[in-house]
Motif scaffolding. Structure first.
Motif, PDB file in Angstrom:
ATOM      1  N   ARG A 174      -7.962   9.335   2.690  1.00 43.45           N
ATOM      2  CA  ARG A 174      -6.818   9.461   1.652  1.00 43.45           C
ATOM      3  C   ARG A 174      -7.228   9.270   0.298  1.00 43.45           C
ATOM      4  O   ARG A 174      -8.054   8.469   0.092  1.00 43.45           O
ATOM      5  CB  ARG A 174      -5.832   8.413   2.430  1.00 43.45           C
ATOM      6  CG  ARG A 174      -4.242   8.782   1.580  1.00 43.45           C
ATOM      7  CD  ARG A 174      -3.510   7.386   2.101  1.00 43.45           C
ATOM      8  NE  ARG A 174      -2.979   7.284   3.352  1.00 43.45           N
ATOM      9  CZ  ARG A 174      -1.943   7.710   3.893  1.00 43.45           C
ATOM     10  NH1 ARG A 174      -1.273   8.686   3.362  1.00 43.45           N
ATOM     11  NH2 ARG A 174      -1.692   7.710   5.098  1.00 43.45           N
ATOM     12  N   GLU A 215      -7.960   7.928  -3.018  1.00 41.22           N
ATOM     13  CA  GLU A 215      -8.107   6.253  -3.499  1.00 41.22           C
ATOM     14  C   GLU A 215      -8.222   5.842  -4.997  1.00 41.22           C
ATOM     15  O   GLU A 215      -7.998   4.939  -5.339  1.00 41.22           O
ATOM     16  CB  GLU A 215      -9.574   5.533  -2.892  1.00 41.22           C
ATOM     17  CG  GLU A 215      -9.616   5.604  -1.375  1.00 41.22           C
ATOM     18  CD  GLU A 215     -10.705   4.837  -0.894  1.00 41.22           C
ATOM     19  OE1 GLU A 215     -11.299   3.964  -1.882  1.00 41.22           O
ATOM     20  OE2 GLU A 215     -10.873   4.868   0.186  1.00 41.22           O
ATOM     21  N   GLN A 225      -8.420  -3.236  -3.495  1.00 37.37           N
ATOM     22  CA  GLN A 225      -8.721  -2.452  -4.802  1.00 37.37           C
ATOM     23  C   GLN A 225      -9.857  -2.728  -5.175  1.00 37.37           C
ATOM     24  O   GLN A 225     -10.545  -3.940  -4.861  1.00 37.37           O
ATOM     25  CB  GLN A 225      -7.519  -2.953  -5.521  1.00 37.37           C
ATOM     26  CG  GLN A 225      -7.582  -4.225  -5.846  1.00 37.37           C
ATOM     27  CD  GLN A 225      -6.339  -5.156  -6.510  1.00 37.37           C
ATOM     28  OE1 GLN A 225      -6.284  -4.849  -7.924  1.00 37.37           O
ATOM     29  NE2 GLN A 225      -5.279  -5.422  -5.998  1.00 37.37           N
ATOM     30  N   LEU A 270     -10.043   1.928  -7.731  1.00 36.22           N
ATOM     31  CA  LEU A 270      -9.871   2.499  -6.479  1.00 36.22           C
ATOM     32  C   LEU A 270      -9.199   1.750  -5.497  1.00 36.22           C
ATOM     33  O   LEU A 270      -9.141   0.492  -5.628  1.00 36.22           O
ATOM     34  CB  LEU A 270     -11.445   2.558  -5.859  1.00 36.22           C
ATOM     35  CG  LEU A 270     -12.459   3.465  -6.563  1.00 36.22           C
ATOM     36  CD1 LEU A 270     -13.763   3.250  -5.974  1.00 36.22           C
ATOM     37  CD2 LEU A 270     -11.819   5.000  -6.714  1.00 36.22           C
ATOM     38  N   ASP A 272      -7.025   1.173  -1.263  1.00 32.16           N
ATOM     39  CA  ASP A 272      -6.906   1.731  -0.332  1.00 32.16           C
ATOM     40  C   ASP A 272      -5.496   2.222  -0.186  1.00 32.16           C
ATOM     41  O   ASP A 272      -4.222   1.215  -0.200  1.00 32.16           O
ATOM     42  CB  ASP A 272      -6.850   0.528   0.722  1.00 32.16           C
ATOM     43  CG  ASP A 272      -6.501   1.034   2.292  1.00 32.16           C
ATOM     44  OD1 ASP A 272      -6.491   2.025   2.718  1.00 32.16           O
ATOM     45  OD2 ASP A 272      -6.498   0.060   3.048  1.00 32.16           O
ATOM     46  N   GLN A 273      -5.104   3.482   0.041  1.00 34.31           N
ATOM     47  CA  GLN A 273      -3.682   3.966  -0.450  1.00 34.31           C
ATOM     48  C   GLN A 273      -2.896   3.379   0.805  1.00 34.31           C
ATOM     49  O   GLN A 273      -1.709   3.070   0.511  1.00 34.31           O
ATOM     50  CB  GLN A 273      -3.669   5.409  -0.263  1.00 34.31           C
ATOM     51  CG  GLN A 273      -2.248   5.919  -0.693  1.00 34.31           C
ATOM     52  CD  GLN A 273      -2.290   7.413  -0.679  1.00 34.31           C
ATOM     53  OE1 GLN A 273      -1.206   8.281  -0.103  1.00 34.31           O
ATOM     54  NE2 GLN A 273      -3.384   8.116  -1.302  1.00 34.31           N
ATOM     55  N   SER A 293     -15.658   2.457  -1.353  1.00 32.66           N
ATOM     56  CA  SER A 293     -14.311   2.630  -1.008  1.00 32.66           C
ATOM     57  C   SER A 293     -13.820   1.038  -0.903  1.00 32.66           C
ATOM     58  O   SER A 293     -14.179   0.160  -0.755  1.00 32.66           O
ATOM     59  CB  SER A 293     -14.275   3.156   0.659  1.00 32.66           C
ATOM     60  OG  SER A 293     -12.873   3.028   1.089  1.00 32.66           O
ATOM     61  N   ARG A 299     -11.630   0.225   0.963  1.00 24.41           N
ATOM     62  CA  ARG A 299     -11.665  -0.409   2.343  1.00 24.41           C
ATOM     63  C   ARG A 299     -13.059  -0.882   2.678  1.00 24.41           C
ATOM     64  O   ARG A 299     -13.005  -1.333   3.827  1.00 24.41           O
ATOM     65  CB  ARG A 299     -11.267   0.814   3.242  1.00 24.41           C
ATOM     66  CG  ARG A 299      -9.719   1.494   2.891  1.00 24.41           C
ATOM     67  CD  ARG A 299      -9.661   2.672   3.572  1.00 24.41           C
ATOM     68  NE  ARG A 299      -9.661   2.627   5.079  1.00 24.41           N
ATOM     69  CZ  ARG A 299      -9.658   3.681   5.918  1.00 24.41           C
ATOM     70  NH1 ARG A 299      -9.461   4.790   5.402  1.00 24.41           N
ATOM     71  NH2 ARG A 299      -9.853   3.595   7.342  1.00 24.41           N
ATOM     72  N   GLN A 316     -17.277   6.114   0.584  1.00 25.72           N
ATOM     73  CA  GLN A 316     -16.709   7.550   1.064  1.00 25.72           C
ATOM     74  C   GLN A 316     -17.398   8.434   0.127  1.00 25.72           C
ATOM     75  O   GLN A 316     -17.969   8.376  -1.006  1.00 25.72           O
ATOM     76  CB  GLN A 316     -15.189   7.258   0.458  1.00 25.72           C
ATOM     77  CG  GLN A 316     -14.579   8.492   0.988  1.00 25.72           C
ATOM     78  CD  GLN A 316     -13.047   8.234   1.040  1.00 25.72           C
ATOM     79  OE1 GLN A 316     -12.591   7.270   1.436  1.00 25.72           O
ATOM     80  NE2 GLN A 316     -12.156   9.199   0.664  1.00 25.72           N
TER      81      GLN A 316
END
Length: 400
Positions: free
Chosen positions: A35, A37, A61, A91, A93-94, A208, A210, A214
């Motif tokens: 998703r 970011e 974030q 960045l 994590d949506q 990422s 998360r 990515q």
């Protein structure tokens, strides 16, 4: 309808004003592996106007440190953040951002979240959209239906609003590089968004929010990955290492195959609805303007859509007069369409420049050999092309 960035943030803003809001989402907001970011300064400014800056600690974030570009293994240039903007690109994590928006909305009287419930049709009365029909057969009436249900919007189709599709500049295969083994790669990236272009192809990778890394591998629109298509994680790692600078190539070759997740191909659809509304209905976010993945404009434009929409809709919905509501939806579309058109144009131009480097081996080789001189010139040019993509085309009012 739709609890993505546009729907969740608009629901929160309207519920804060004491308006009754029903937010419907068919997916229940389960986590997706890939998703967008990237929050640009334009998206961060919209969140600030919503009272969400600094970002809540619950939102995973990572501020971006720089943008680095490598051609044929040579560093062309590196542009440190924040590049003249008030804040650096960040960045996130949506999923955790959406969870925070929903958590704040759920504490407000009048907000109801219908998780895992799909809308199957629109209700009409005297030529006006009057609500939605849910999958369980029940009817949910509303003064206004806001369709934030994504690029394949069912409500857009049911309303007969046409999407003018544009050619997709690229498709992307998404990968995640996770532990064990990704820690050294995260350390090497040092918060940078790194783009690598070479004879084998082009890709971008970044740490990422998360955790892990990515990576997006660019492929022809509607086409397949370069032939022969890598059949295993080890072959993908070798392909990425082929054109990478030596430190990155070494880390990629040493990464264990178990650390590679993917590829996942997410459909890229680009387009614009010239008309965003019918009486009683408004389109926002990807339902109104599906965006290219370049520079993560989908989430940033969706947040700006919601901010403008809340500002116009609050007085109209409090008045509860159909004419006032329809005038507000027309004003929202008129305000947002010019920026969306411009951002999509800038994305197309950037995609063409990237495609030129991918295809022109001699040009890429020349720039790589002369990076000491050509790099600073190209950096200045690139920075100039990024201003509107980062900050938006124009300032939007933040006095909610």
């Amino acid at each position: 309808m739709g609890a993505g960035p546009a729907g969740a943030s608009l629901a929160l803003l309207l519920a804060r004003r004491g308006l009754p809001v029903d937010l419907i989402d068919a997916t229940g907001r389960g986590g997706r592996p890939f998703r967008g970011e990237g929050l640009m300064p334009s998206g961060l400014a919209a969140l600030a106007a919503m009272g969400l800056q600094p970002l809540p600690p619950a939102v995973a974030q990572r501020p971006l440190a720089a943008w680095s570009f490598f051609l044929d293994g040579e560093l062309l240039f590196e542009a440190p953040e924040p590049m003249g903007s008030p804040l650096p690109c960040t960045l996130i994590d949506q999923d955790t951002l959406l969870q925070e928006l929903l958590a704040q909305a759920s504490r407000l009287e009048g907000f109801r979240f219908h998780a895992g419930q799909a809308a199957t049709d629109l209700l009409e009365q005297d030529g006006r959209i009057a609500g939605v029909r849910l999958a369980d057969g029940s009817a949910l009436e509303a003064d206004l239906v806001v369709a934030c249900d994504g690029r394949e919007s069912m409500l857009r189709r049911k309303a007969g609003l046409e999407l003018e599709s544009a050619p997709s500049p690229l498709d992307v295969l998404w990968f995640r590089l996770e532990a064990p083994g990704s820690e050294a790669l995260v350390h090497w990236l040092a918060g940078r968004f790194v783009t690598v272009v070479g004879a084998a192809g082009s890709y971008a990778l970044f740490p990422s929010a998360r955790g892990g890394v990515q990576l997006g591998w660019a492929i022809e629109p509607g086409g397949a990955a370069p032939a022969p298509t890598p059949a295993s994680p080890g072959e993908w790692l070798a392909l990425w290492a082929r054109d990478a600078p030596e430190p990155l190539a070494r880390l990629l070759r040493s990464l264990v195959a178990a650390a590679v997740q993917g590829p996942v191909r997410l459909p890229v659809r680009v387009g614009l609805c010239p008309c965003w509304q019918r009486p009683g209905l408004l389109l926002l976010g990807d339902a109104a303007h599906p965006m290219s993945p370049l520079r993560a404009q989908g989430i940033n434009m969706a947040l700006r859509d919601a901010l403008v929409a809340a500002r116009h809709l609050e007085p109209a919905l409090l008045e509860a007069e159909p004419a006032a509501i329809d005038a507000a939806t027309a004003a929202i579309a008129a305000r947002r369409l010019p920026e969306i058109r411009r951002i999509q144009q800038l994305q197309q131009e950037e995609a063409r420049r990237a495609d030129l480097l991918r295809r022109r081996h001699r040009l890429r080789s020349l720039l790589a050999r002369t990076a000491r001189w050509s790099g600073p010139l190209l950096e200045r040019r690139w920075r100039a092309t990024q201003w509107e993509l980062r900050n938006g085309v124009e300032a939007i009012a933040t006095d909610l």
